[in-house]
Design an enzyme around this catalytic site. Structure first.
Site, short mmCIF file in Angstrom:
data_model
loop_
_atom_site.label_atom_id
_atom_site.label_comp_id
_atom_site.label_asym_id
_atom_site.label_seq_id
_atom_site.Cartn_x
_atom_site.Cartn_y
_atom_site.Cartn_z
N ARG A 272 0.82 -1.23 0.00
CA ARG A 272 0.00 0.00 0.00
C ARG A 272 0.84 1.27 0.00
NH1 ARG A 272 -3.53 -3.09 3.50
NH2 ARG A 272 -5.11 -3.98 2.15
N LYS B 18 3.79 11.79 -10.94
CA LYS B 18 2.97 11.00 -11.87
C LYS B 18 3.71 9.70 -12.15
CE LYS B 18 0.12 14.29 -14.40
NZ LYS B 18 -0.16 14.93 -15.71
N GLU C 244 11.15 19.87 -23.47
CA GLU C 244 10.42 20.06 -22.21
C GLU C 244 10.99 21.24 -21.43
OE1 GLU C 244 7.68 18.38 -21.43
OE2 GLU C 244 7.77 16.45 -22.46
N LYS D 239 8.30 23.61 -12.55
CA LYS D 239 7.44 22.44 -12.34
C LYS D 239 7.04 22.32 -10.87
CE LYS D 239 6.12 17.91 -13.44
NZ LYS D 239 6.23 16.74 -14.27
N GLU E 34 -3.78 17.76 -10.80
CA GLU E 34 -4.28 18.27 -12.08
C GLU E 34 -5.80 18.49 -12.04
OE1 GLU E 34 -2.01 16.57 -15.32
OE2 GLU E 34 -3.63 16.99 -16.70
N ARG F 116 -1.88 22.48 -13.48
CA ARG F 116 -0.94 21.44 -13.89
C ARG F 116 -1.16 21.06 -15.35
NH1 ARG F 116 1.60 16.38 -10.50
NH2 ARG F 116 2.97 15.69 -12.19
N ASN G 287 0.90 20.27 -20.19
CA ASN G 287 0.60 19.47 -21.39
C ASN G 287 0.72 20.29 -22.67
OD1 ASN G 287 0.04 17.18 -19.85
ND2 ASN G 287 -2.05 17.85 -19.48
N HIS H 285 1.38 18.75 -26.08
CA HIS H 285 1.25 17.30 -25.96
C HIS H 285 0.06 16.73 -26.75
CE1 HIS H 285 4.32 17.81 -22.97
NE2 HIS H 285 4.35 16.52 -22.69
N HIS I 120 0.96 14.17 -29.33
CA HIS I 120 0.46 12.80 -29.14
C HIS I 120 -0.09 12.26 -30.47
CE1 HIS I 120 -1.47 9.44 -27.02
NE2 HIS I 120 -2.48 9.63 -27.87
N HIS J 264 9.34 11.23 -28.02
CA HIS J 264 8.28 12.00 -27.34
C HIS J 264 8.61 13.50 -27.33
CE1 HIS J 264 5.25 13.18 -24.46
NE2 HIS J 264 6.18 13.66 -23.67
N1 GLY Z 1 4.44 15.66 -17.40
C1 GLY Z 1 3.29 16.40 -17.05
C2 GLY Z 1 3.02 16.43 -15.59
O1 GLY Z 1 3.85 16.01 -14.81
O2 GLY Z 1 1.97 16.87 -15.19
#
Ligand code: GLY
Length: 369
Positions: free
Chosen positions: A121, A143, A185, A227, A237, A242, A246, A249, A253, A267
Site C-alpha cells: 500500500r 505521476k 520540455e 514544475k 491536475e 498542472r 501538457n 502534448h 500525441h 516523445h
Molecule cells: N508531465 C506532465 C506532468 O507532470 O503533469
C-alpha cells in the site's frame, strides 16, 4: 548547486540539481537508507553508464546494492514489467518504511514509482533521473504509470518521491538526439509561463544542448523550479494549472500515434512539433501574432529539433491526425481541452476548440515548408 523544494503538505521533498551528485548519494539520501542492502532499479543503459559510480557511493559504508535491471525502452512499462518488479521487491523484503532507488529515464522512474505506490500500500522511492527529459519533467511531480493495450500511461497513481537527485554529469553520456528531445520540455516552461526564460533560451539554447555546465544547470534548475511551483499549486491536475504542462502534448500525441510511438519521432520531438502547432493555431485564432508563433518555431528549430510536420512526410491528412486526438486521455465529457497561447509565456486551456477546424489547420501544416 540548486536545491528546489516541492512544497506539498506533509510530503514536501527536495530536488537537487548539480554535477557529481551520483558520488554523494549516500550522504544526500542518508535519511532514506535504513538497511544494509539498498534496492536499486535501473534501466540497462543507465546501469551500464552510471551503475558502478552509484554502487561505489552506496557501498562505501559496508552496504550492498541489490540491482533490478529493466530492459531499456517503453515496453518495460507493462503489466508484466510491474508484476516482475513488485515480485522482486517483495522477495527483497522491501517494507513500507523502505525506499527503492530508481536510476534511469522516464521509463524506470514511472515504473518504479508506480510499483512503490502499490507495494504494501505504498513504500518510498528516490529518483535519480539520468536523461534531460526525466530531470526536468517526469522525475518531479509524482505521476507514475504503466502502458496498456488501450494507450500510454493509462494505469497509474500519483505517488511523490522522497528525493530527486538530478546529476548533470549523467547527461554527458546521453545521445545528442535525446538531449535535444529533453530540451523540448525545457523550452516548454518558457513558452507556457516564463517569457524571460524563453528569451534566455533563445540566446543560450545551443549551450544547454551542448551541455555547457553553467547554462545546463540554469536551464534544469529553472525548469524544475517551474514544475515544482505548478505541482505545489495543483498536484492532482484538478484546477487546470498542472494541465499547462501538457502544452504541445495533444498535437504531439497525434503525431506520435501516427508514427507508431517509434524512434521515428521521440516523445520530446513530438512535443516540440506540438508546441509549434499550438503557437501557430493560436495565431490562426488571432490570440498571438504570426511573428510570435514563428519565434516559437525558430527557437525550436535553432537547437536542431523538428519544427515542420511536413518534414515527417506522413501519409495521412489532418482529419486522421485529429482523430488520433479523440483517444487522448485529456478528453473530458466529449470535448478535448487544448493548450493555446495568449502570448509567449502565457498558455491557457481552451475548451472551445472544434476538431474540424484543427483538422483543416493540420492539412495546411502538412503542406507548410
Ligand atoms: N508531465 C506532465 C506532468 O507532470 O503533469
Amino acid at each position: 548547486m540548486a536545491v528546489i523544494d516541492v512544497a506539498l503538505a506533509g510530503r514536501s521533498y527536495n530536488v537537487h540539481v548539480a554535477r557529481d551528485l551520483l558520488d554523494e548519494v549516500a550522504e544526500l539520501a542518508a535519511a532514506f537508507i535504513r538497511k544494509p542492502v539498498v534496492p536499486v532499479v535501473a534501466d540497462a543503459n543507465a546501469k551500464a553508464h552510471h551503475g558502478p559510480r552509484l554502487e561505489k557511493a552506496l557501498t562505501a559504508e559496508g552496504r550492498q546494492v541489490a540491482w533490478y535491471e529493466v530492459p531499456s525502452g517503453e515496453s518495460s512499462k507493462s503489466w508484466q514489467g510491474l508484476q516482475s518488479l513488485t515480485d522482486w521487491m517483495l522477495a527483497q523484503g522491501v517494507e513500507r518504511g523502505d525506499h527503492v532507488f530508481a536510476l534511469g529515464g522516464g521509463v524506470v522512474g514511472d515504473l518504479t514509482g508506480f510499483a512503490c505506490s502499490i507495494l504494501k500500500r505504498g513504500c518510498g522511492f528516490v529518483q535519480i533521473p539520468t536523461t534531460l527529459l526525466a530531470q526536468v519533467d517526469s522525475s518531479v511531480g509524482g505521476k507514475t504509470a504503466i502502458n496498456t493495450a488501450a494507450g500510454k500511461n493509462l494505469i497509474g497513481a500519483f505517488h511523490q518521491p522522497s528525493l530527486v537527485l538530478a546529476d548533470l554529469t549523467a547527461l554527458d553520456t546521453l545521445p545528442d538526439r535525446e538531449m535535444r528531445a529533453g530540451y523540448a520540455e525545457v523550452i516548454k516552461y518558457g513558452i507556457l509561463g516564463d517569457r524571460d526564460f524563453f528569451e534566455w533560451l533563445v540566446e543560450n539554447g545551443a549551450k544547454v544542448v551542448a551541455r555547457e555546465p553553467a547554462a545546463l544547470e540554469h536551464a534544469v534548475a529553472t525548469s524544475v523550479a517551474a514544475k515544482a511551483r505548478i505541482v505545489a499549486e495543483d498536484e492532482r491536475e484538478l484546477s487546470g494549472t498542472r494541465a499547462l504542462l501538457n502544452l504541445g502534448h495533444t498535437f504531439g500525441h497525434a503525431l506520435e500515434a501516427e508514427t507508431g510511438f517509434s524512434d521515428r519521432l521521440l516523445h520530446g520531438e513530438g512535443v516540440a512539433l506540438g508546441m509549434v502547432l499550438a503557437a501557430r493555431y493560436s495565431a490562426r485564432r488571432g490570440m498571438i501574432s504570426e511573428s510570435e508563433a514563428e519565434l516559437v518555431a525558430q527557437a525550436i528549430a535553432d537547437v536542431g529539433l523538428p519544427s515542420e510536420i511536413s518534414a515527417l512526410q506522413l501519409a495521412c491528412d489532418g482529419r486522421k491526425l485529429a482523430d488520433h486526438m479523440l483517444h487522448d486521455k485529456k478528453m473530458d465529457a466529449g470535448t478535448l481541452p487544448f493548450l493555446l497561447l495568449r502570448s509567449i509565456g502565457a498558455a491557457f486551456l481552451a475548451k472551445d476548440v472544434a476538431l474540424d477546424d484543427v483538422a483543416s489547420f493540420l492539412d495546411e501544416q502538412l503542406q507548410h515548408r
